[in-house]
Design a protein around this motif. Structure first.
Motif, PDB file in Angstrom:
ATOM      1  N   GLY A  61       0.867  -1.187   0.000  1.00  0.00           N
ATOM      2  CA  GLY A  61       0.000   0.000   0.000  1.00  0.00           C
ATOM      3  C   GLY A  61       0.898   1.229   0.000  1.00  0.00           C
ATOM      4  O   GLY A  61       1.258   1.754   1.044  1.00  0.00           O
ATOM      5  N   SER A  62       1.270   1.667  -1.202  1.00  0.00           N
ATOM      6  CA  SER A  62       2.400   2.591  -1.322  1.00  0.00           C
ATOM      7  C   SER A  62       2.109   3.974  -0.756  1.00  0.00           C
ATOM      8  O   SER A  62       3.017   4.768  -0.569  1.00  0.00           O
ATOM      9  CB  SER A  62       2.856   2.698  -2.774  1.00  0.00           C
ATOM     10  OG  SER A  62       1.853   3.305  -3.563  1.00  0.00           O
ATOM     11  N   LYS A  63       0.846   4.270  -0.447  1.00  0.00           N
ATOM     12  CA  LYS A  63       0.532   5.576   0.146  1.00  0.00           C
ATOM     13  C   LYS A  63       1.206   5.740   1.510  1.00  0.00           C
ATOM     14  O   LYS A  63       1.410   6.851   1.961  1.00  0.00           O
ATOM     15  CB  LYS A  63      -0.983   5.783   0.256  1.00  0.00           C
ATOM     16  CG  LYS A  63      -1.683   4.705   1.061  1.00  0.00           C
ATOM     17  CD  LYS A  63      -3.168   4.967   1.148  1.00  0.00           C
ATOM     18  CE  LYS A  63      -3.921   4.607  -0.119  1.00  0.00           C
ATOM     19  NZ  LYS A  63      -4.015   3.162  -0.418  1.00  0.00           N
ATOM     20  N   ALA A  64       1.557   4.639   2.148  1.00  0.00           N
ATOM     21  CA  ALA A  64       2.204   4.729   3.459  1.00  0.00           C
ATOM     22  C   ALA A  64       3.564   5.420   3.359  1.00  0.00           C
ATOM     23  O   ALA A  64       3.971   6.151   4.259  1.00  0.00           O
ATOM     24  CB  ALA A  64       2.362   3.339   4.066  1.00  0.00           C
ATOM     25  N   PHE A  65       4.273   5.160   2.258  1.00  0.00           N
ATOM     26  CA  PHE A  65       5.548   5.819   1.983  1.00  0.00           C
ATOM     27  C   PHE A  65       5.861   5.616   0.501  1.00  0.00           C
ATOM     28  O   PHE A  65       6.517   4.644   0.133  1.00  0.00           O
ATOM     29  CB  PHE A  65       6.666   5.228   2.869  1.00  0.00           C
ATOM     30  CG  PHE A  65       8.030   5.828   2.609  1.00  0.00           C
ATOM     31  CD1 PHE A  65       8.186   7.192   2.398  1.00  0.00           C
ATOM     32  CD2 PHE A  65       9.159   5.024   2.576  1.00  0.00           C
ATOM     33  CE1 PHE A  65       9.449   7.744   2.146  1.00  0.00           C
ATOM     34  CE2 PHE A  65      10.422   5.565   2.333  1.00  0.00           C
ATOM     35  CZ  PHE A  65      10.559   6.925   2.112  1.00  0.00           C
ATOM     36  N   PRO A  66       5.329   6.501  -0.325  1.00  0.00           N
ATOM     37  CA  PRO A  66       5.536   6.323  -1.764  1.00  0.00           C
ATOM     38  C   PRO A  66       6.953   6.728  -2.138  1.00  0.00           C
ATOM     39  O   PRO A  66       7.271   7.906  -2.200  1.00  0.00           O
ATOM     40  CB  PRO A  66       4.506   7.272  -2.404  1.00  0.00           C
ATOM     41  CG  PRO A  66       3.923   8.094  -1.309  1.00  0.00           C
ATOM     42  CD  PRO A  66       4.559   7.704  -0.007  1.00  0.00           C
ATOM     43  N   ASN A  67       7.783   5.749  -2.373  1.00  0.00           N
ATOM     44  CA  ASN A  67       9.199   6.008  -2.585  1.00  0.00           C
ATOM     45  C   ASN A  67       9.735   4.953  -3.545  1.00  0.00           C
ATOM     46  O   ASN A  67       9.514   3.759  -3.329  1.00  0.00           O
ATOM     47  CB  ASN A  67       9.921   5.925  -1.220  1.00  0.00           C
ATOM     48  CG  ASN A  67      11.412   6.075  -1.357  1.00  0.00           C
ATOM     49  OD1 ASN A  67      12.130   5.081  -1.450  1.00  0.00           O
ATOM     50  ND2 ASN A  67      11.897   7.294  -1.375  1.00  0.00           N
ATOM     51  N   VAL A  68      10.434   5.406  -4.578  1.00  0.00           N
ATOM     52  CA  VAL A  68      10.843   4.485  -5.646  1.00  0.00           C
ATOM     53  C   VAL A  68      11.785   3.404  -5.112  1.00  0.00           C
ATOM     54  O   VAL A  68      11.635   2.217  -5.427  1.00  0.00           O
ATOM     55  CB  VAL A  68      11.485   5.256  -6.825  1.00  0.00           C
ATOM     56  CG1 VAL A  68      11.955   4.284  -7.904  1.00  0.00           C
ATOM     57  CG2 VAL A  68      10.491   6.253  -7.419  1.00  0.00           C
ATOM     58  N   ALA A  69      12.737   3.798  -4.274  1.00  0.00           N
ATOM     59  CA  ALA A  69      13.698   2.811  -3.757  1.00  0.00           C
ATOM     60  C   ALA A  69      12.981   1.742  -2.931  1.00  0.00           C
ATOM     61  O   ALA A  69      13.297   0.543  -3.033  1.00  0.00           O
ATOM     62  CB  ALA A  69      14.764   3.505  -2.920  1.00  0.00           C
ATOM     63  N   VAL A  70      12.009   2.172  -2.118  1.00  0.00           N
ATOM     64  CA  VAL A  70      11.286   1.198  -1.290  1.00  0.00           C
ATOM     65  C   VAL A  70      10.381   0.331  -2.159  1.00  0.00           C
ATOM     66  O   VAL A  70      10.279  -0.892  -1.960  1.00  0.00           O
ATOM     67  CB  VAL A  70      10.507   1.915  -0.158  1.00  0.00           C
ATOM     68  CG1 VAL A  70       9.526   0.971   0.527  1.00  0.00           C
ATOM     69  CG2 VAL A  70      11.488   2.478   0.866  1.00  0.00           C
ATOM     70  N   LEU A  71       9.757   0.931  -3.165  1.00  0.00           N
ATOM     71  CA  LEU A  71       8.931   0.139  -4.081  1.00  0.00           C
ATOM     72  C   LEU A  71       9.783  -0.918  -4.802  1.00  0.00           C
ATOM     73  O   LEU A  71       9.357  -2.061  -4.987  1.00  0.00           O
ATOM     74  CB  LEU A  71       8.249   1.056  -5.099  1.00  0.00           C
ATOM     75  CG  LEU A  71       7.023   1.807  -4.561  1.00  0.00           C
ATOM     76  CD1 LEU A  71       6.780   3.104  -5.337  1.00  0.00           C
ATOM     77  CD2 LEU A  71       5.786   0.920  -4.629  1.00  0.00           C
ATOM     78  N   ARG A  72      11.001  -0.539  -5.165  1.00  0.00           N
ATOM     79  CA  ARG A  72      11.905  -1.497  -5.836  1.00  0.00           C
ATOM     80  C   ARG A  72      12.307  -2.610  -4.897  1.00  0.00           C
ATOM     81  O   ARG A  72      12.373  -3.784  -5.287  1.00  0.00           O
ATOM     82  CB  ARG A  72      13.158  -0.780  -6.341  1.00  0.00           C
ATOM     83  CG  ARG A  72      12.871   0.016  -7.594  1.00  0.00           C
ATOM     84  CD  ARG A  72      14.066   0.764  -8.042  1.00  0.00           C
ATOM     85  NE  ARG A  72      15.089  -0.112  -8.572  1.00  0.00           N
ATOM     86  CZ  ARG A  72      16.103   0.312  -9.320  1.00  0.00           C
ATOM     87  NH1 ARG A  72      16.211   1.601  -9.606  1.00  0.00           N
ATOM     88  NH2 ARG A  72      16.992  -0.515  -9.764  1.00  0.00           N
ATOM     89  N   LEU A  73      12.578  -2.214  -3.667  1.00  0.00           N
ATOM     90  CA  LEU A  73      12.959  -3.213  -2.667  1.00  0.00           C
ATOM     91  C   LEU A  73      11.804  -4.209  -2.453  1.00  0.00           C
ATOM     92  O   LEU A  73      12.016  -5.419  -2.369  1.00  0.00           O
ATOM     93  CB  LEU A  73      13.293  -2.448  -1.398  1.00  0.00           C
ATOM     94  CG  LEU A  73      13.938  -3.126  -0.235  1.00  0.00           C
ATOM     95  CD1 LEU A  73      14.813  -2.114   0.497  1.00  0.00           C
ATOM     96  CD2 LEU A  73      12.910  -3.671   0.708  1.00  0.00           C
ATOM     97  N   MET A  74      10.576  -3.676  -2.394  1.00  0.00           N
ATOM     98  CA  MET A  74       9.412  -4.558  -2.225  1.00  0.00           C
ATOM     99  C   MET A  74       9.282  -5.482  -3.444  1.00  0.00           C
ATOM    100  O   MET A  74       9.017  -6.678  -3.301  1.00  0.00           O
ATOM    101  CB  MET A  74       8.128  -3.733  -2.046  1.00  0.00           C
ATOM    102  CG  MET A  74       8.067  -2.981  -0.732  1.00  0.00           C
ATOM    103  SD  MET A  74       8.048  -4.112   0.680  1.00  0.00           S
ATOM    104  CE  MET A  74       8.481  -2.982   2.010  1.00  0.00           C
ATOM    105  N   ALA A  75       9.462  -4.900  -4.629  1.00  0.00           N
ATOM    106  CA  ALA A  75       9.342  -5.705  -5.850  1.00  0.00           C
ATOM    107  C   ALA A  75      10.370  -6.839  -5.832  1.00  0.00           C
ATOM    108  O   ALA A  75      10.082  -7.980  -6.205  1.00  0.00           O
ATOM    109  CB  ALA A  75       9.527  -4.822  -7.075  1.00  0.00           C
ATOM    110  N   ASP A  76      11.547  -6.513  -5.327  1.00  0.00           N
ATOM    111  CA  ASP A  76      12.618  -7.489  -5.200  1.00  0.00           C
ATOM    112  C   ASP A  76      12.204  -8.632  -4.258  1.00  0.00           C
ATOM    113  O   ASP A  76      12.677  -9.760  -4.383  1.00  0.00           O
ATOM    114  CB  ASP A  76      13.815  -6.708  -4.628  1.00  0.00           C
ATOM    115  CG  ASP A  76      15.079  -7.494  -4.637  1.00  0.00           C
ATOM    116  OD1 ASP A  76      15.314  -8.164  -5.639  1.00  0.00           O
ATOM    117  OD2 ASP A  76      15.828  -7.434  -3.638  1.00  0.00           O
ATOM    118  N   GLU A  77      11.322  -8.313  -3.315  1.00  0.00           N
ATOM    119  CA  GLU A  77      10.828  -9.332  -2.372  1.00  0.00           C
ATOM    120  C   GLU A  77       9.539  -9.986  -2.876  1.00  0.00           C
ATOM    121  O   GLU A  77       8.827 -10.653  -2.117  1.00  0.00           O
ATOM    122  CB  GLU A  77      10.573  -8.694  -0.994  1.00  0.00           C
ATOM    123  CG  GLU A  77      11.830  -8.167  -0.310  1.00  0.00           C
ATOM    124  CD  GLU A  77      12.804  -9.276   0.099  1.00  0.00           C
ATOM    125  OE1 GLU A  77      12.369 -10.430   0.252  1.00  0.00           O
ATOM    126  OE2 GLU A  77      14.014  -8.990   0.242  1.00  0.00           O
ATOM    127  N   GLY A  78       9.188  -9.718  -4.128  1.00  0.00           N
ATOM    128  CA  GLY A  78       7.992 -10.358  -4.703  1.00  0.00           C
ATOM    129  C   GLY A  78       6.694  -9.661  -4.345  1.00  0.00           C
ATOM    130  O   GLY A  78       5.623 -10.282  -4.357  1.00  0.00           O
TER     131      GLY A  78
END
Ligand code: LLP
Length: 418
Positions: A61-78
C-alpha cells in the motif's frame, strides 16, 4: 523501548545506531529532521508476510511511503504495489512495477489516471459507476470494491468499511457494477474490501470476509459470476508506544487467509486467490525520525522540548491523536528522569509531537529519535510555514544512502511566480 525500533537498532557506547550507523553520524551527514529507514526491517516484514501467506498476492500500500527505492525493494521481495493517484502510479512505474503487479484504487479517478492504469496493464478497482469510463480508457482487468457496513475498531478518520463510507459500493450497487463491467467485456477478476487502517487485530477483517462470501454467493446466483480474486486490502497495525498491542503481521495475514478459505468453503464457493495490500505494517517500524532539540523551556507544570520539525513532517498526532515516544539518541544510556512534552516548530499550539515522555534532562543540541514513524509521515508531510521536507535515507550494513533528497529553500522559491 528498542522493540519499537527497527530490527537493527542497538545502543552502543550510549548512542543509538540503526543499520550499523550511529545516529549522530547520520544527523551530521544528512541533517535533521531525517527519516531513517532500515533495509533489514523492510525486507524482514516483506518476508514475514510472504512466508505467512505463500499463496497470496501481496501489494505494498504505497501511500504509506511512496518512494521508488522502497517500491523497488518490495518488488525485489515479490511484492507489487497498490496506488491511488497518478503520482503514486508514476512512482511505482519508475520502480519497474507494471501489469498484474499493480493495483489502481481511488474513489475519484480522472480519465488520465484510468488511461495511465490501462497503459501499465494494472488491475483497476472500480469504486463507482466508472466501468464504462474504465473500458473506454482501455482498462482490461477490474475488481469491484464492496462496502459491507463493518465498523472497524480504529480512529474514525481511517475507518472505511462502515455504512455511509465514501469508499466502495454497498452490495446492491456493487452487484450492478459487476454486471455492467461484465456487459462491457471487462475481465471482472474479483472483489475488493478495505475495512480500515491501524487495526490491532483481524476482527474487522473477519466480520467483513464472512459478509463478502455471502455477497459472492449472491453474485453467483444472480449473475452466474464468481470472483476468482479476493482482495482484502490492508489495515494491519503497528505499535508506536509500548502501551499499544503488538500486531504481528504474519499472524494477522495468516488469520485473514484462513478466514477467506473457511468462509468460501462454508458457502460452497471455490477457493479464491487472496490479495493483500499492507502499507503501514511493511514500512512503519522500519522508519525512525531523528530530530535536533533547539530549545528547552522549563515552565510551571511542563517542560517543553522544541525540535526542528513537527506537523510538517508528521501530522499524525494532530490529525489522529496518534501517540509516539522518543529516545535520546545521543544519550541513550542515561536514566530518563525528566517528563517532557516534545513540541514542533510550527506556528500553532496543536503542533505537539509527544505529550508526555521521559528523557534524560534535555539540552539544546540533543538528538531525539522517534520510532515507528516509517508510515504516513513523509507521505503526509507538507511545506507548512514554508518548511522544506526532510530527506529519507536507507541504512544497511553500516552504510546509508539517500532515497529521497532533502528539499531546499531554492526548491520552495522555484515554485513561486512573481
Ligand atoms: N488498501 C487500500 C485500498 C487503502 O485505502 C489503504 C489505506 C491500504 C490498502 C493500506 O492500509 P494500511 O495497511 O497502511 O493500513 N493516513 C492514515 C492512514 C490512511 C490509510 C488509507 N488507506 C494514517 O496516518 O493513519
Amino acid at each position: 523501548m528498542l522493540e519499537l525500533f527497527p530490527d537493527t537498532a542497538r545502543i552502543d557506547v550510549g548512542e543509538l545506531s540503526l543499520g550499523g550507523m550511529r545516529a549522530s553520524g547520520l544527523a551530521g551527514q544528512f541533517g535533521t529532521p531525517l527519516y531513517v529507514y532500515c533495509e533489514a526491517t523492510l525486507r524482514g516484514r516483506a518476508r514475514e508476510i510472504r512466508a505467512a501467506v505463500p499463496d497470496a498476492l501481496v501489494f505494498y500500500g504505497s501511500k504509506a511511503f511512496p518512494n521508488v527505492a522502497v517500491l523497488r525493494l518490495m518488488a525485489d521481495e515479490g511484492i507489487g504495489a497498490d496506488v491511488s493517484t497518478l503520482g503514486e502510479l508514476a512512482l511505482a512505474r519508475a520502480a519497474g512495477i507494471e501489469g498484474e503487479q499493480l493495483v489502481v484504487h481511488g474513489n475519484a479517478k480522472a480519465d488520465e489516471e484510468l488511461r495511465a492504469a490501462a497503459e501499465s496493464g494494472a488491475t483497476v478497482v472500480l469504486d463507482g459507476d466508472e466501468a464504462e469510463r474504465a473500458a473506454t480508457a482501455g482498462v482490461r482487468r477490474v475488481l469491484v470494491r464492496v462496502t459491507l457496513g463493518v465498523e472497524a475498531d480504529t480512529h474514525e478518520a481511517i475507518r472505511t468499511g462502515h455504512h455511509g463510507s465514501k469508499f466502495g459500493l454497498p452490495p446492491d450497487h456493487a452487484l450492478r457494477t459487476v454486471e455492467a463491467a461484465l456487459a462491457l467485456d471487462l475481465e471482472v477478476a474479483g472483489l475488493h474490501i478495505h475495512v480500515g487502517s491501524q487495526l490491532a487485530d483481524t476482527s474487522g477483517h473477519l466480520e467483513t470476509i464472512d459478509l463478502l462470501a455471502r455477497f459472492a454467493v449472491r453474485c453467483r446466483a444472480e449473475l452466474g459470476w464468481t470472483p476468482e480474486l479476493v482482495n482484502v486490502g490492508g489495515g494491519f497495525g503497528i505499535r508506536h508506544v509500548l502501551e499499544e498491542r503488538e500486531a504481528p503481521l504474519g499472524e494477522l495475514a495468516a488469520e485473514v487467509a484462513e478466514a477467506v478459505a473457511r468462509s468460501w468453503g462454508e458457502h460452497g464457493l471455490a477457493a479464491p486467490r487472496l490479495m493483500l495490500e499492507p502499507g503501514r505494517a511493511l514500512v512503519g517500524q522500519a522508519g525512525v525520525t531523528l530530530y535536533r532539540v533547539l530549545n528547552v523551556k522549563r515552565l510551571d507544570g511542563v517542560t517543553w522540548v522544541a525540535v526542528d520539525g513537527g506537523i510538517s513532517d508528521n501530522p499524525r498526532p494532530e490529525l489522529y491523536g496518534a501517540r509516539y515516544t522518543a529516545l535520546s539518541a545521543s544519550r541513550a544510556d542515561q536514566p530518563a528522569t525528566e517528563t517532557v512534552s516534545i513540541a514542533g516548530l510550527h506556528c500553532e499550539s496543536g503542533d505537539v509531537l509527544i505529550d508526555d515522555v521521559s528523557l534524560p534532562p534535555p539540552r539544546p543540541g540533543d538528538l531525539l529519535a522517534v520510532p515507528a514513524t516509517g508510515a504516513y509521515t513523509l507521505a503526509m508531510s507538507s511545506n507548512y510555514n514554508a518548511t522544506p521536507r526532510p530527506a529519507a535515507v536507507l541504512v544497511a550494513g553500516g552504510e546509508a544512502r539517500v532515497v529521497r533528497r532533502r528539499e531546499t529553500l531554492d526548491d520552495l522559491l522555484a515554485l513561486e511566480v512573481w
